[in-house]
Structures are given as structure tokens and as C-alpha cells.
Design an enzyme around this catalytic site. Structure first.
Site, short mmCIF file in Angstrom:
data_model
loop_
_atom_site.label_atom_id
_atom_site.label_comp_id
_atom_site.label_asym_id
_atom_site.label_seq_id
_atom_site.Cartn_x
_atom_site.Cartn_y
_atom_site.Cartn_z
N CYS A 199 0.79 -1.23 0.00
CA CYS A 199 0.00 0.00 0.00
C CYS A 199 0.83 1.28 0.00
CB CYS A 199 -0.94 0.00 1.20
SG CYS A 199 -1.90 -1.52 1.35
N HIS A 331 -3.46 7.77 5.67
CA HIS A 331 -3.59 6.45 5.07
C HIS A 331 -5.03 5.97 5.28
CE1 HIS A 331 -2.15 2.87 3.20
NE2 HIS A 331 -2.47 2.11 4.24
N GLU A 342 -2.59 5.12 13.31
CA GLU A 342 -2.21 6.34 12.59
C GLU A 342 -2.51 7.58 13.43
OE1 GLU A 342 -2.48 8.32 8.15
OE2 GLU A 342 -3.87 6.71 8.67
N LYS A 363 -9.89 7.76 0.99
CA LYS A 363 -10.27 6.38 0.68
C LYS A 363 -11.75 6.15 0.91
CE LYS A 363 -5.85 4.00 1.54
NZ LYS A 363 -5.00 5.16 1.89
N HIS A 368 -9.58 1.98 -1.50
CA HIS A 368 -8.16 1.72 -1.29
C HIS A 368 -7.58 1.11 -2.56
CE1 HIS A 368 -4.39 0.82 0.35
NE2 HIS A 368 -4.73 0.34 1.54
N PHE A 427 1.39 -3.10 4.50
CA PHE A 427 1.69 -4.42 5.03
C PHE A 427 3.19 -4.67 4.90
CE2 PHE A 427 -2.68 -6.63 4.29
CZ PHE A 427 -3.18 -6.01 5.42
#
Length: 439
Positions: A199, A331, A342, A363, A368, A427
Site C-alpha cells: 500500500c 492512510h 495512525e 479512501k 483503497h 503491510f
């Protein structure tokens, strides 16, 4: 402006300029001279296709309106999926943009990339002929690459029992396909490669492009990312993680229940500031800082400490103080693990200033895009700087005490900001944060 952001002039390499673009202000390895200092880097072109629109203007209008691009998915065997929503690009007709031979060569993620790249280059006004092509390159991000091609050919071999596939399957599905085709389309003969960091792929790609121009290794870079995972196999794989929402993406809201996949591309023209100014180019924003960090902790669970290190380092790389940052494009995936982590990272990084900082997750609108998500999100950062409009976090319903920041809920906000950040946390614990400021 800090001293390390200021442009330092160097002697000419003696190479003639072409296409109305002067030689680099600081010569780098491409020009054959040694490194002499740091150059300023600006954005002079932008292009996109995503669930909100097939171009930048339509996408920015959707941000202003708080429009949601998440709809029911429409592709083969969608009824076999437990997750049947996504931010899908509708009304996509590749034959409107590419001939039959090109479509045989281009996976959907490459098609998206080329369309966005053409928009960005057209806005920039650049022509990569002669010497400029030698000083220009492309770095793109993607996580899945040609996933539609994988999906189609696995079906052909395993489900339909075919023993042969098309000879172009490998060059169509490889992760570097989009970068290679962009290089060939525009004659970009400098650095060209693909970054795959889940990502964070687009942010890593754009950060590396920024560093290449700043160091003098290139004069112009096309950069950004794309993703086209919305096919049966792509969604089925993500279902297995049990992080997907069946109804909506609600980042930072206490009743959030997961992320929603999207697809599309965003591509930008990053250019040496002195060259852009000399040719009278329209400057959308200045890229002033970039930082990366690794959590080195867990393959899927994020770390607030790792994210905070990237945020703090990006601000430092930009030569800014935390108080100068007015907006963060988060994010913000809509999962409990990401959103709480976050918010904690931002709160720690900014201290008391976090209370007056605006942070939103787009998003909630475009989904996403995995490896392409940071590229589309950079558009919201440019809009904040240029237009003074902060894109909202839509779908926000219930305050979460662990996400106590100003998340610009549900409606866009008019606000003047001079510097912004774009966060990406992937990830594998791979973090990438970009800092932009108004010129």
C-alpha cells in the site's frame, strides 16, 4: 525556505537544451558532472482515472462534493464473493484509447497508467525529444501489477483446461509493464523502474523520483502508481484477510468495519524547479520532503512508532517545523488497526499542534487502490495547497475517542494551508510519507 531547499547553480554541462527546456541547474550523473547540491522539485502535470472520475478535474470536483465512488461490483463471478462492493472504474472502454494490438499488450493497470500519464504530460507541456529524454525517467508503484491477466489465464488453464496461453502473458502481467510502456510512449531514456511495497508503493515511487531530481540524477520524472485488483481472484484474496467492509468505508468513525478496495491510477510530472520556471510552466505544488521507515515488527499489524518516525523524518527532510503542516492526507483505511495506530502516530509526532491539524481519508470516496492509492491521494494534497479546499472523510458517523483528531468529517472545508503531508503505511511495516508545500 531552508537552505537545503534553495536552488544552487552549477556550470553548464555543455549539452544543448531541446524542447524549450534548459539544462539542469545542478548537474548530476546523467549530465556527466558530479553532485553539487540539492535542487528544488515541483509538480507541473497531473493525470488520473479512478472511481470518482476519468480525469483530475472530475476527481477534484468529487472531493469537493464529498461524492462516494463505492458501488456494487460488476465482473464475472461476483456472486461467489462475500464482498460485493468496491470503488470500480465504470464506463471504462479501452478501445476508446487503445488499438486492438495495444489492448493485447496492456493489462488494465497499464491501460489506466498510460491514460493518466498522457493527461499529466499534456498538462506539463513537455516534449521529451533529444537531450531532455535522456535526462527524464519514470518510477511507478503497483502491488499486484497485471492481476487481471493472472486471473484470466489461471481460469483458462485450471478451469477451462486449456494447455496454451497467449505469448504476451508474461510481458502483460509483469509489474514493470506500465513503467516500461510509459517510458516507450514518451521516449524517457533515464531511470525507469517499478516499486512494489504493497500500500506504500506509489509514495515510495514518488519519493524516489523526488530524490532523483533533487540530487541531479534526472531533470524530469513521471511518477505515481496504478492498481487494477478488482477481479474475482483479486477480491477473493483480500476477503481472506477479513479486513473488508461489506457496506462502506468509514475511516476514523467508531462504527467502521473495514476497508473497501478501489482501482485506478495517478501519474504526475515531477520537474526541476529552475527548468519549470524558465519555460513558464504552471506549477501545481512543490515537493519538499520524503521519508521512509520500516516497523520491523509484524507482517500485517501496523506500528505507531514506525509511522511516527516516517512522519517526523519527512517534516525534517522538508526543512519545516511541525507547526507549519496544515493538513495530512491520511492512510486512513477504515480498519481499527490502521486508524487507531495512525492517529496515535500523528498525535505523538505533532504534540499540541495535532489539535489544530486537519487530517482526512479520501479512501472513503475512491476506495483503497492498494499500490496506486498514494498517487490518487496526492491530488487531494495539491487541491488543499492550490485551491484551499480540504477533502473530507465521508461516511463518518460516530466519534472514536482513540481517533480524536479533526478528521474533516463528511463535508469539504475551505482553509488556507501552506504545507501538507501524504501518509502511506503498508503491510510488511513499510512506511512512506511525502511533504508538499505551496509555491
Amino acid at each position: 525556505m531552508s537552505s537545503k531547499q534553495s536552488s544552487k547553480k552549477a556550470s553548464s554541462s555543455g549539452e544543448a537544451s531541446e524542447g524549450n527546456v534548459p539544462a539542469p541547474a545542478v548537474a548530476g550523473s546523467v549530465a556527466g558532472e558530479s553532485y553539487r547540491g540539492l535542487r528544488r522539485v515541483v509538480i507541473t502535470g497531473a493525470g488520473t482515472i479512478n472511481a470518482l472520475g476519468h480525469d483530475v478535474e472530475t476527481t477534484l470536483n468529487a472531493f469537493r462534493e464529498g461524492r462516494c465512488g463505492i458501488t456494487a461490483l460488476n465482473f464475472r463471478d461476483v456472486d461467489r464473493l462475500s464482498i460485493q462492493i468496491g470503488a470500480q472504474v465504470h464506463d471504462w472502454r479501452p478501445e476508446d484509447y487503445f488499438n486492438r494490438q495495444q489492448i493485447l499488450l496492456y493489462d488494465k493497470f497499464t491501460q489506466f497508467t498510460l491514460l493518466a500519464a498522457k493527461q499529466a504530460v499534456a498538462q506539463s507541456g513537455l516534449s521529451f525529444v533529444g537531450a531532455l529524454g535522456l535526462r527524464s525517467g519514470v518510477i511507478l508503484g503497483t502491488a499486484g501489477g497485471g492481476l487481471n491477466t493472472w486471473d484470466e489465464n489461471y481460469r483458462a488453464v485450471y478451469e477451462e483446461g486449456k494447455n496454451r496461453v497467449h505469448p504476451f502473458v508474461v510481458p502483460k502481467l509483469m509489474n514493470n509493464a506500465a513503467a516500461s510502456h510509459v517510458s516507450m510512449e514518451f521516449g524517457l531514456r533515464g531511470p525507469a523502474f517499478t516499486v512494489a511495497t504493497a500500500c506504500s508503493s506509489s509514495n515510495h515511487a514518488m519519493g524516489l523520483a523526488f530524490q532523483m531530481i533533487r540530487s541531479g540524477a534526472a531533470q524530469v520524472m513521471l511518477t505515481g502508481g496504478s492498481e487494477a485488483m478488482l477481479c474475482f481472484g483479486g477480491v477473493k484474496a483480500w476477503e481472506g484477510l477479513r479486513v473488508m467492509s461489506k457496506d462502506a468505508c468509514r475511516p476514523f468513525s467508531a462504527n467502521r468495519n473495514g476497508m473497501v478496495q478501489g482501482e485506478g491510477a495517478g501519474v504526475f510530472v515531477f520537474e526541476d524547479y529552475e527548468s519549470a520556471r524558465a519555460r513558464g510552466a504552471e506549477i501545481l505544488a512543490e515537493v519538499v520532503g520524503f521519508a521512509m521507515s520500516s516497523d520491523a515488527q509484524d507482517i500485517v499489524m501496523p506500528s505507531a512508532q514506525g509511522a511516527e518516525r516516517a512522519i517526523t523524518a519527512a517534516i525534517g527532510d522538508a526543512g519545516l517545523n511541525p507547526e507549519q503542516i496544515g493538513y495530512i492526507n491520511a492512510h486512513g483505511t477504515g480498519t481499527a488497526a490502521n486508524d487507531k495506530t495512525e492517529c496515535a502516530a500523528v498525535a505523538h509526532a505533532f504534540g499540541h499542534h495535532a489539535d489544530s491539524l486537519m487530517i482526512s481519508s479520501t479512501k472513503s470516496m475512491h476506495g483503497h487502490l492498494i499500490g496506486g492509492t498514494g498517487a490518487v491521494e496526492l491530488l487531494a494534497c495539491i487541491m488543499a495547497l492550490r485551491d484551499g479546499v480540504i477533502a473530507p472523510t465521508i461516511g463518518y458517523q460516530e466519534p472514536d475517542p482513540e481517533c480524536g483528531l479533526d478528521v474533516v468529517p463528511n463535508e469539504a472545508r475551505d482553509a488556507k494551508v501552506d504545507a501538507v503531508l501524504s501518509n502511506a503505511f503498508a503491510f510488511g511495516g513499510l512506511n512512506a510519507v511525502i511533504a508538499l508545500q505551496r509555491v
